[in-house]
Design a protein around this motif. Structure first.
Motif, short mmCIF file in Angstrom:
data_model
loop_
_atom_site.label_atom_id
_atom_site.label_comp_id
_atom_site.label_asym_id
_atom_site.label_seq_id
_atom_site.Cartn_x
_atom_site.Cartn_y
_atom_site.Cartn_z
N ASP B 228 28.49 58.36 39.26
CA ASP B 228 28.14 57.82 39.85
C ASP B 228 28.61 57.06 40.92
N ASN B 229 28.91 57.57 42.34
CA ASN B 229 29.84 57.34 43.43
C ASN B 229 29.95 55.06 43.75
N ASN B 230 28.60 54.61 44.14
CA ASN B 230 28.48 53.86 43.48
C ASN B 230 29.07 52.51 42.79
N GLN B 231 28.84 52.94 41.73
CA GLN B 231 29.43 52.45 40.46
C GLN B 231 30.69 52.15 40.73
N VAL B 232 31.62 53.28 41.53
CA VAL B 232 32.59 53.51 41.77
C VAL B 232 33.26 52.44 43.31
N ILE B 233 32.35 52.02 44.05
CA ILE B 233 32.49 51.31 45.68
C ILE B 233 32.56 49.40 44.33
N SER B 234 31.95 49.96 43.44
CA SER B 234 31.32 48.53 43.11
C SER B 234 32.96 48.26 42.05
N SER B 235 33.11 49.39 41.21
CA SER B 235 34.25 48.84 40.51
C SER B 235 34.97 48.21 41.40
N ALA B 236 35.37 49.15 42.13
CA ALA B 236 36.95 48.89 43.12
C ALA B 236 36.40 46.97 43.83
N LEU B 237 35.38 46.77 44.07
CA LEU B 237 35.34 45.52 44.84
C LEU B 237 35.76 43.92 44.14
N HIS B 238 35.35 44.74 42.45
CA HIS B 238 35.25 44.06 41.47
C HIS B 238 36.59 43.79 40.95
N GLU B 239 37.46 44.77 41.32
CA GLU B 239 38.71 45.22 40.89
C GLU B 239 39.48 43.59 41.35
N ILE B 240 39.29 43.65 43.23
CA ILE B 240 39.66 42.83 44.14
C ILE B 240 39.60 41.62 43.59
N GLU B 241 37.95 41.87 43.24
CA GLU B 241 37.56 40.41 43.42
C GLU B 241 38.51 39.46 42.00
N ASN B 242 38.65 40.86 41.28
CA ASN B 242 39.22 40.03 39.60
C ASN B 242 40.84 39.74 40.20
N ARG B 243 41.21 40.46 40.76
CA ARG B 243 42.61 40.75 40.60
C ARG B 243 43.11 38.83 41.22
N LEU B 244 41.94 38.60 42.41
CA LEU B 244 42.34 38.17 43.23
C LEU B 244 42.10 36.94 42.36
N LYS B 245 41.54 36.64 41.74
CA LYS B 245 40.75 35.67 40.78
C LYS B 245 41.83 35.36 39.57
N THR B 246 42.16 35.98 38.91
CA THR B 246 43.48 36.38 38.16
C THR B 246 44.58 35.41 38.44
N LEU B 247 44.85 35.66 39.98
CA LEU B 247 46.01 35.62 40.27
C LEU B 247 45.79 34.01 40.63
N SER B 248 44.92 34.05 41.48
CA SER B 248 44.55 32.68 42.02
C SER B 248 44.41 31.15 40.84
N LYS B 249 44.49 32.27 39.56
CA LYS B 249 44.32 31.02 38.25
C LYS B 249 45.38 31.18 38.60
N GLU B 250 46.26 31.87 38.32
CA GLU B 250 48.29 32.06 37.79
C GLU B 250 48.25 30.49 38.48
N PHE B 251 48.44 31.23 40.38
CA PHE B 251 48.94 30.14 40.87
C PHE B 251 48.74 28.65 40.80
N GLY B 252 47.14 28.37 40.37
CA GLY B 252 46.52 26.77 39.94
C GLY B 252 47.66 26.44 39.49
N LYS B 253 47.77 27.86 38.22
CA LYS B 253 48.77 26.04 37.00
C LYS B 253 49.99 26.30 36.83
N THR B 254 50.35 26.85 37.29
CA THR B 254 52.24 27.43 38.06
C THR B 254 52.69 25.66 38.50
#
Lengths: 254, 254
Positions: B228-254
């Motif tokens: 399912d190609n839409n699933q793959v695109i959607s998953s890439a967008l999620h991937e980026i979003e989650n990466r940004l979310k995790t990183l921005s939390k990490e920075f917030g904490k330190t």
């Protein structure tokens, strides 16, 4: 230079691109500098091609550091020289910072050309030709001037590569970086991370410098003490996250 | 080529960059290709500079399509030729796909140079010189070979521009794209969107091709039907979003 109509919606970005290409043609900017330019464009698109409030805050702190430093140095590479030559000279004059050419793709010819280019924009005593001291690095960015970056207490490194930034930090220098990528090593190891397009960053810093030129050291220290760099990086990441969300919704609709 | 120390933490990315620059010097890659390379680097940062599980899945499906196609073609532009010449030849050999040079900034000289470059890496019968058929496009990407892209049932288009991808789709060809930007038109209109760095994508596809070379058509169809190609695109967008979310939390904490 390719003619760009002034009413083009992406006029500013296209002009910046043309200036970088012109830098390559003049022998100032390395051809690798074009790739860096492309990377910047992508991140700039993701942060919305404008200076965020937190970027402006970082720019204010950067200027404060340059004002109170004993030996501030602005490091200049090929892209910076091509994009903001006038602004480099004015910022160096107002804040009493030295300009030092420092290149990853170093050659005597390129250094001389960049020095000449800066001088033609009014710079005097540009450092970087001597390279009489070395940083703990395995590439040519290691060559610095003893009277410049080597002995500096504050270094502004626009469009930097990460390992030099880390090395400068380890030497207990205050590092101010301009980098559109909030995830880069440079962004993460700098004391002040300006996540903004270099042309907007210099425009804002000059405005701040003009407003702050008669501030006292205590005022500068106050500004610095109230600054949280992690917060600024975190906020840039949020900004990109939100924009991606909006863009992906827009695409979803079509 | 500028010497990159092997201990540089971003060695792989810098070597890719150097290969693109070398492509320009050889007259294979256009200067605009350098800016495109930079844009790709930015998105690669955001997905974490590694092949995600969904990218690997897309790469597996891509290879399946190339294996079962009657007339599969791999389209080659200046950046692709500079970055993965050996891999292009091996993938074309294993899957029985033709290689066809197709350029946005087309000139006879550049096409000839790319063909020679591929031949020096072992390619035979490289298409694209004739350009005896046209696609419904206003720029030079329209010129294709009748025996190649024009008549192909499956086309792999690495580092593509969006409008040709749309045109090929409208001609009912299966389009496989490699594009690090999940929001691009190319990504949205391809049947299989590989959101991965081209060097990693080819490395993975070659590994898949080797593992799958004795699969039956039914096995390939199974892999394709479950995709399912839409699933793959959607998953890439999620991937980026989650990466940004995790990183921005990490920075917030330190």
């Amino acid at each position: 230079m390719t003619q760009i109509p002034q009413d083009h919606p992406r006029y500013k970005s296209l002009i910046t691109r043309e200036n970088t290409v012109e830098g390559v043609e003049k022998g100032i900017t390395s051809i690798q500098g074009l790739i860096a330019q492309g990377r910047g464009e992508a991140f700039d698109y993701l942060i919305g091609e404008c200076s965020t409030d937190s970027a402006k805050q970082a720019e204010r702190v950067a200027v404060s550091y340059l004002f109170i430093a004993e030996n501030p140095v602005i490091s200049v590479n090929g892209n910076t020289a091509a994009l903001v030559p006038d602004e480099l000279v004015v910022l160096s004059d107002i804040t009493g910072s030295s300009l030092e050419v420092n290149l990853f793709h170093r050659s005597k010819k390129r250094i001389d050309r960049i020095v000449e280019h800066l001088e033609s924009h009014g710079a005097r005593n540009v450092l970087g030709v001597k390279g009489d001291s070395t940083l703990d690095l395995s590439h040519d960015r290691r060559l610095v001037d003893h009277d410049g970056i080597y002995g500096a207490d504050v270094v502004l490194v626009p469009l930097e590569d990460g390992d030099r930034c880390e090395t400068l930090s380890k030497m207990n220098k205050v590092v101010i970086a301009i980098d559109l990528n909030p995830l880069s090593r440079t962004s993460r190891c700098a004391n002040v991370t300006i996540i903004d397009n270099i042309t907007r960053a210099f425009e804002n810093m000059l405005q701040h410098a003009d407003e702050m030129k008669s501030f006292t050291d205590d005022q500068f220290k106050d500004i610095i003490d109230n600054y949280d760099n992690n917060q600024v990086i975190s906020s840039a990441l949020h900004e990109i996250e939100n924009r991606l969300k909006t863009l992906s919704k827009e695409f979803g609709k079509t």
